[in-house]
Design a protein around this motif. Structure first.
Motif, PDB file in Angstrom:
ATOM      1  N   MET A  76     -13.069  12.699   6.065  1.00  0.00           N
ATOM      2  CA  MET A  76     -12.716  12.614   7.671  1.00  0.00           C
ATOM      3  C   MET A  76     -13.230  11.329   8.212  1.00  0.00           C
ATOM      4  N   ASP A  77     -14.666  11.200   7.825  1.00  0.00           N
ATOM      5  CA  ASP A  77     -15.577  10.120   8.387  1.00  0.00           C
ATOM      6  C   ASP A  77     -14.920   8.728   8.231  1.00  0.00           C
ATOM      7  N   LEU A  78     -14.405   8.452   6.901  1.00  0.00           N
ATOM      8  CA  LEU A  78     -13.612   7.510   6.537  1.00  0.00           C
ATOM      9  C   LEU A  78     -12.376   7.160   7.281  1.00  0.00           C
ATOM     10  N   ARG A  79     -11.530   8.461   7.269  1.00  0.00           N
ATOM     11  CA  ARG A  79     -10.361   8.243   8.099  1.00  0.00           C
ATOM     12  C   ARG A  79     -10.532   7.922   9.504  1.00  0.00           C
ATOM     13  N   ARG A  80     -11.504   8.384  10.179  1.00  0.00           N
ATOM     14  CA  ARG A  80     -11.856   7.933  11.571  1.00  0.00           C
ATOM     15  C   ARG A  80     -12.197   6.383  11.713  1.00  0.00           C
ATOM     16  N   ILE A  81     -12.909   6.043  10.662  1.00  0.00           N
ATOM     17  CA  ILE A  81     -13.158   4.489  10.769  1.00  0.00           C
ATOM     18  C   ILE A  81     -12.007   3.768  10.830  1.00  0.00           C
ATOM     19  N   VAL A  82     -10.889   4.083   9.727  1.00  0.00           N
ATOM     20  CA  VAL A  82      -9.606   3.398   9.372  1.00  0.00           C
ATOM     21  C   VAL A  82      -8.765   3.487  10.717  1.00  0.00           C
ATOM     22  N   TRP A  83      -8.753   4.723  11.396  1.00  0.00           N
ATOM     23  CA  TRP A  83      -7.862   5.065  12.569  1.00  0.00           C
ATOM     24  C   TRP A  83      -8.301   4.095  13.654  1.00  0.00           C
ATOM     25  N   ASP A  84      -9.488   4.045  13.920  1.00  0.00           N
ATOM     26  CA  ASP A  84     -10.274   3.348  15.229  1.00  0.00           C
ATOM     27  C   ASP A  84      -9.823   1.824  14.688  1.00  0.00           C
ATOM     28  N   LYS A  85      -9.998   1.381  13.560  1.00  0.00           N
ATOM     29  CA  LYS A  85      -9.414   0.025  13.500  1.00  0.00           C
ATOM     30  C   LYS A  85      -8.004  -0.307  13.454  1.00  0.00           C
ATOM     31  N   LEU A  86      -7.334   0.772  13.133  1.00  0.00           N
ATOM     32  CA  LEU A  86      -5.839   0.657  13.522  1.00  0.00           C
ATOM     33  C   LEU A  86      -5.409   0.760  14.975  1.00  0.00           C
ATOM     34  N   ALA A  87      -6.253   1.326  15.698  1.00  0.00           N
ATOM     35  CA  ALA A  87      -5.880   1.479  17.058  1.00  0.00           C
ATOM     36  C   ALA A  87      -6.616   0.239  17.822  1.00  0.00           C
ATOM     37  N   GLY A  88      -7.699  -0.360  17.186  1.00  0.00           N
ATOM     38  CA  GLY A  88      -8.310  -1.735  17.852  1.00  0.00           C
ATOM     39  C   GLY A  88      -7.904  -2.786  17.124  1.00  0.00           C
ATOM     40  N   ALA A  89      -8.855  -3.346  16.312  1.00  0.00           N
ATOM     41  CA  ALA A  89      -8.846  -4.663  15.948  1.00  0.00           C
ATOM     42  C   ALA A  89      -7.483  -4.985  14.764  1.00  0.00           C
ATOM     43  N   TYR A  90      -6.853  -3.858  14.536  1.00  0.00           N
ATOM     44  CA  TYR A  90      -5.769  -4.250  13.735  1.00  0.00           C
ATOM     45  C   TYR A  90      -4.380  -3.924  14.399  1.00  0.00           C
ATOM     46  N   ARG A  91      -4.306  -3.412  15.788  1.00  0.00           N
ATOM     47  CA  ARG A  91      -3.348  -3.053  16.476  1.00  0.00           C
ATOM     48  C   ARG A  91      -2.531  -4.220  16.642  1.00  0.00           C
TER      49      ARG A  91
ATOM     50  N   ILE B  12      -1.427  -0.946  -4.452  1.00  0.00           N
ATOM     51  CA  ILE B  12      -2.309  -0.201  -3.996  1.00  0.00           C
ATOM     52  C   ILE B  12      -2.102   0.967  -3.869  1.00  0.00           C
ATOM     53  N   GLY B  13      -2.705   2.106  -4.246  1.00  0.00           N
ATOM     54  CA  GLY B  13      -2.598   3.266  -3.784  1.00  0.00           C
ATOM     55  C   GLY B  13      -3.495   3.796  -2.625  1.00  0.00           C
ATOM     56  N   ILE B  14      -3.124   4.690  -1.611  1.00  0.00           N
ATOM     57  CA  ILE B  14      -4.004   5.043  -0.746  1.00  0.00           C
ATOM     58  C   ILE B  14      -4.068   6.604  -0.653  1.00  0.00           C
ATOM     59  N   ASN B  15      -5.553   7.176  -0.915  1.00  0.00           N
ATOM     60  CA  ASN B  15      -5.635   8.341  -1.203  1.00  0.00           C
ATOM     61  C   ASN B  15      -5.693   9.134   0.239  1.00  0.00           C
ATOM     62  N   GLY B  16      -4.636  10.018   0.194  1.00  0.00           N
ATOM     63  CA  GLY B  16      -4.718  10.790   1.425  1.00  0.00           C
ATOM     64  C   GLY B  16      -5.562  11.877   1.658  1.00  0.00           C
ATOM     65  N   ASN B  17      -6.561  12.104   0.649  1.00  0.00           N
ATOM     66  CA  ASN B  17      -7.497  13.112   1.140  1.00  0.00           C
ATOM     67  C   ASN B  17      -8.754  12.459   0.881  1.00  0.00           C
ATOM     68  N   SER B  18      -8.884  11.233   1.791  1.00  0.00           N
ATOM     69  CA  SER B  18     -10.284  10.880   1.949  1.00  0.00           C
ATOM     70  C   SER B  18     -11.068  11.256   2.906  1.00  0.00           C
TER      71      SER B  18
ATOM     72  N   ALA C  38       0.981  -1.230  -0.076  1.00  0.00           N
ATOM     73  CA  ALA C  38      -0.023   0.110  -0.069  1.00  0.00           C
ATOM     74  C   ALA C  38       0.767   1.292  -0.057  1.00  0.00           C
ATOM     75  N   SER C  39       0.925   2.140  -1.006  1.00  0.00           N
ATOM     76  CA  SER C  39       1.508   3.313  -1.034  1.00  0.00           C
ATOM     77  C   SER C  39       0.918   4.484  -0.935  1.00  0.00           C
ATOM     78  N   PHE C  40       1.447   5.215   0.065  1.00  0.00           N
ATOM     79  CA  PHE C  40       0.622   6.491   0.463  1.00  0.00           C
ATOM     80  C   PHE C  40       1.795   7.816   0.632  1.00  0.00           C
TER      81      PHE C  40
END
Length: 125
Positions: A68-83, A60-66, A35-37
């Motif tokens: 904010m609602d989508l970013r928060r979902i991803v951040w929550d997963k990274l801090a929780g289930a994917y940590r 795959i490319g990751i859009n850095g301009n997603s 994943a390239s960002f």
């Protein structure tokens, strides 16, 4: 340069780009994903289609301009289930004021694991 290297990674997140991204693609395991960002190391890289053809590697490319609602979902997963389960064993959390000391240890090749900088104050979190 060889078109592929020993397979090392099932997945990689790359914020550097350039030659680093080219090397990551060469070292993905079969069906691995990069994943390239970012492009701090350059917007171009050289490579071969062989890792894609022979190993099924994916970029795959990751859009850095997603949104904010989508970013928060991803951040929550990274801090929780994917940590990572053993993160405390591979990373030290440091304050911004400790960064010079961490950089000195890195320069002297004395790091242990990774350093995660806790940003505090305005705009953090």
């Amino acid at each position: 340069a060889r078109p592929s290297e020993a397979a090392r990674w099932a997945g990689a997140g790359d914020s550097v780009g350039g030659e680093v991204l080219g090397w990551i693609l060469k070292t993905l395991t079969p069906d691995g994903v990069a994943a390239s960002f970012g492009n701090a190391g350059g917007a171009e890289f050289s490579g071969s289609v062989l890792p894609v053809i022979l190993r099924g590697a994916k970029l795959i490319g990751i859009n850095g301009n997603s949104p904010m609602d989508l970013r928060r979902i991803v951040w929550d997963k990274l801090a929780g289930a994917y940590r990572p389960r053993h993160l405390e064993q591979i990373a030290d959390v440091v304050t911004f004021d400790q960064v010079p000391d961490v950089m000195e240890r890195m320069r002297d090749r004395r790091p242990r694991g990774r350093a995660v900088v806790r940003m505090t104050g305005a705009g953090a979190g």
